[in-house]
Design an enzyme around this catalytic site. Structure first.
Site, PDB file in Angstrom:
ATOM      1  N   SER A 158      19.538   7.950   0.360  1.00  0.00           N
ATOM      2  CA  SER A 158      18.795   8.115   1.595  1.00  0.00           C
ATOM      3  C   SER A 158      19.690   8.683   2.702  1.00  0.00           C
ATOM      4  O   SER A 158      20.228   9.777   2.569  1.00  0.00           O
ATOM      5  CB  SER A 158      18.164   6.782   1.993  1.00  0.00           C
ATOM      6  OG  SER A 158      17.171   6.965   2.976  1.00  0.00           O
ATOM      7  N   HIS A 201      12.037   6.152  -4.180  1.00  0.00           N
ATOM      8  CA  HIS A 201      13.223   6.373  -3.360  1.00  0.00           C
ATOM      9  C   HIS A 201      14.470   5.708  -3.948  1.00  0.00           C
ATOM     10  O   HIS A 201      15.551   6.282  -3.911  1.00  0.00           O
ATOM     11  CB  HIS A 201      12.936   5.803  -1.965  1.00  0.00           C
ATOM     12  CG  HIS A 201      13.902   6.203  -0.906  1.00  0.00           C
ATOM     13  ND1 HIS A 201      14.049   7.504  -0.481  1.00  0.00           N
ATOM     14  CD2 HIS A 201      14.774   5.471  -0.165  1.00  0.00           C
ATOM     15  CE1 HIS A 201      14.958   7.548   0.476  1.00  0.00           C
ATOM     16  NE2 HIS A 201      15.426   6.332   0.686  1.00  0.00           N
ATOM     17  N   ASP A 230       9.136   9.970  -4.481  1.00  0.00           N
ATOM     18  CA  ASP A 230       9.548   9.662  -3.111  1.00  0.00           C
ATOM     19  C   ASP A 230       9.034  10.727  -2.155  1.00  0.00           C
ATOM     20  O   ASP A 230       9.191  11.921  -2.406  1.00  0.00           O
ATOM     21  CB  ASP A 230      11.074   9.590  -3.045  1.00  0.00           C
ATOM     22  CG  ASP A 230      11.594   9.275  -1.652  1.00  0.00           C
ATOM     23  OD1 ASP A 230      10.918   8.518  -0.929  1.00  0.00           O
ATOM     24  OD2 ASP A 230      12.667   9.791  -1.292  1.00  0.00           O
TER      25      ASP A 230
END
Length: 408
Positions: A140, A389, A332
Site C-alpha cells: 500500500s 489489497h 483491489d
C-alpha cells in the site's frame, strides 16, 4: 541503553524460533516498537526481511497478524494458531507497532532518516544479523515509504564506505511492494478501468463512470501542477480534489475498496488480543494498540505526500543493482493492479528495454496458474488472481512461493 528501550523474548506466536520484541529509539523523543522472528530454516544464513504496512500511519501488526506472520488468532480469539505460509519459514522478518513518542515526520522524505536510524540501531543491538542480505517489503503506502527509504539507505551506505559515517553497512539486496501507491499520475488514470471495466465487471453505474472519467482531466492537471511546483499546498489540493471527485465515486458500488468482491475488509480480530495486559507484558509493549494513526495520516495529507511520485527512486534502485518485485492482487480497487502495471510500463531505468520486450505470462504455483508475471532488467511484476489489497491474506500459499522465489 535508554530506560524506555526494552527488549523481550516472549515465545508468543512461534515458540520454535528465537524472537525479539521491544523498543528502539529512532529520535530523541520517538520510540519504535519492533517484533522480530528468526527464520525456521537456517536462521544464521537466512536473509533479513523488514515489513512495512501503509496508511500512512498504520501499524505493521496488520502484516504480522493477517498476512505473513508465523501465527494468526484462532476463531475463539483466545489462542494463536500456526500459519504454515509464514514468511519466516525462509527469512528473519521484523515488523512494527505500539510505537510512541513525538516526531515531526510528515512525509516519506522526512521519514527516511528515522527509518534508517531504526534499522542501524536494530543491527547494532543484534549484530549477528548485520551481515545478512536484507529485503525490504511492504504494501500500500509502502509504495512511497520503501523506495524513498531504500534510496536513503544506499546514500548512507556510500558515506559509510567512504569513511564519512561510522555505521554498519546495510546489506540491501531487494525490495518488494504489494498493491503499492507509487506514481500518482499514472495510477490515478486507472481508477475508471478498475471501477468500470475490470475483470470483475462494472462495479459502478455507467453514469457514475462517466462522472469519474469527466473529472479525471482536472484531477490530472492538479497532479501535474504539484509535480511542477513541488509545493505542499498544490500537492495537498490535488490529493483532496482527486479523492473527492475521482477515487471516492466508487462509494456507489457499496463494496470494499480493498476487495471489490465483498463489502468488507479482513477483520482485525487481533486488536483486543494485543491490548491485553498479558500479551503486552510478554512482548514488552506499553500503551494502547491503535491500528492506524489519524494524526500521522493528517500530517502526510497536509504536505500532499501521496501525490508526489516515488518511481524515480525505484528506477535508481534498479540502476544500482537492487532487484525489485511489484505485485498486486487483482481484486483491489484502491491500489489496483492496472495502475501498478501501467506505471511500470513507463518506468525509465537501465533495464527498461529488457523488461518491455517481455509480455505477461502465466504465473504458475504448484502447477496451477495463480496469476500473471512479467520480468526483465531486475524488475518483476506479478498480478495475483483472486486476491485483494493484502495478497498474503487472500492467497497465502502463492504469496509465500512468490517471496521465496524473489529472495532466492
Amino acid at each position: 541503553m535508554d530506560g524506555k528501550e526494552k527488549e523481550n523474548q516472549s515465545g508468543l506466536c512461534d515458540s520454535s524460533v528465537v524472537q525479539h520484541s521491544g523498543y528502539l529509539r529512532s529520535s530523541p523523543d520517538a520510540y519504535y516498537f519492533y517484533w522480530f522472528f528468526e527464520s525456521q530454516t537456517d536462521p544464521s544464513n537466512a536473509p533479513l526481511t523488514i515489513w512495512l504496512n501503509g496508511g500512512p500511519g498504520c501499524s505493521s501488526m496488520v502484516g504480522l497478524w493477517q498476512e505473513l506472520g508465523p501465527c494468526k488468532l484462532g476463531p475463539n480469539g483466545e489462542h494463536t494458531i500456526n500459519n504454515p505460509y509464514s514468511w519466516n519459514k525462509y527469512s528473519n522478518p521484523a515488523g512494527a507497532g505500539f510505537s510512541f513518542g513525538e516526531d515531526d515526520v510528515n512525509s516519506s522524505r522526512s521519514g527516511a532518516k528515522p527509518a534508517y536510524d531504526f534499522i542501524v540501531n536494530f543491527l547494532k543491538r543484534y549484530p549477528k544479523y548485520a551481515k545478512l542480505p536484507l529485503h525490504f517489503f511492504g504494501e500500500s503506502y509502502a509504495g512511497h515509504y520503501i523506495p524513498v527509504y531504500a534510496d536513503y539507505i544506499l546514500q548512507q551506505n556510500h558515506l559509510v564506505k567512504t569513511g564519512r559515517l561510522d555505521n554498519p553497512i546495510i546489506q540491501l539486496q531487494t525490495i518488494g511492494i504489494g498493491n503499492g501507491w507509487t506514481n500518482s499520475l499514472i495510477q490515478m488514470e486507472q481508477y475508471p478501468t478498475m471501477a468500470c471495466n475490470s475483470s470483475y465487471g462494472a462495479l459502478i453505474s455507467e453514469g457514475t463512470c462517466n462522472r469519474m472519467r469527466a473529472n479525471l482531466p482536472r484531477c490530472l492537471e492538479r497532479i501535474r501542477r504539484c509535480h511542477s511546483t513541488d509545493l505542499d499546498r498544490d500537492c495537498s489540493l490535488a490529493d483532496s480534489y482527486c479523492n473527492k471527485h475521482v477515487v471516492s465515486l466508487f462509494d456507489q458500488a457499496k463494496r470494499s475498496y480493498y476487495d471489490v468482491r465483498t463489502v468488507s475488509s479482513p477483520p482485525p480480530t487481533y486488536r483486543d488480543y494485543l491490548n491485553r495486559n498479558t500479551t503486552k507484558g510478554l512482548i514488552g509493549a506499553v500503551g494502547t494498540y491503535h491500528e492506524c494513526s489519524d494524526e500521522v495520516f493528517d500530517r502526510f495529507f497536509l504536505t500532499g505526500d501521496g501525490i508526489r511520485n516515488t518511481d524515480t527512486q525505484v528506477a535508481g534502485l534498479l540502476d544500482n543493482g537492487i532487484k525489485v518485485l511489484i505485485y498486486a492482487g487483482d481484486a483491489d480497487y484502491i491500489c489496483s493492479w492496472y495502475g501498478n502495471y501501467a506505471w511500470l510500463e513507463e518506468l525509465a531505468f537501465n533495464g527498461r528495454e529488457d523488461y518491455q520486450s517481455q509480455s505477461m505470462q502465466p504465473w504458475m504455483v504448484d502447477g496451477i496458474e495463480a496469476g500473471q508475471i512479467q520480468s526483465g532488467g531486475n524488475l518483476t511484476f506479478i498480478r495475483v488472481y483472486e486476491a485483494g489489497h493484502e495478497v498474503p491474506y487472500y492467497q497465502p500459499k502463492a504469496a509465500q512461493s512468490m517471496f521465496y522465489d524473489h529472495i532466492h
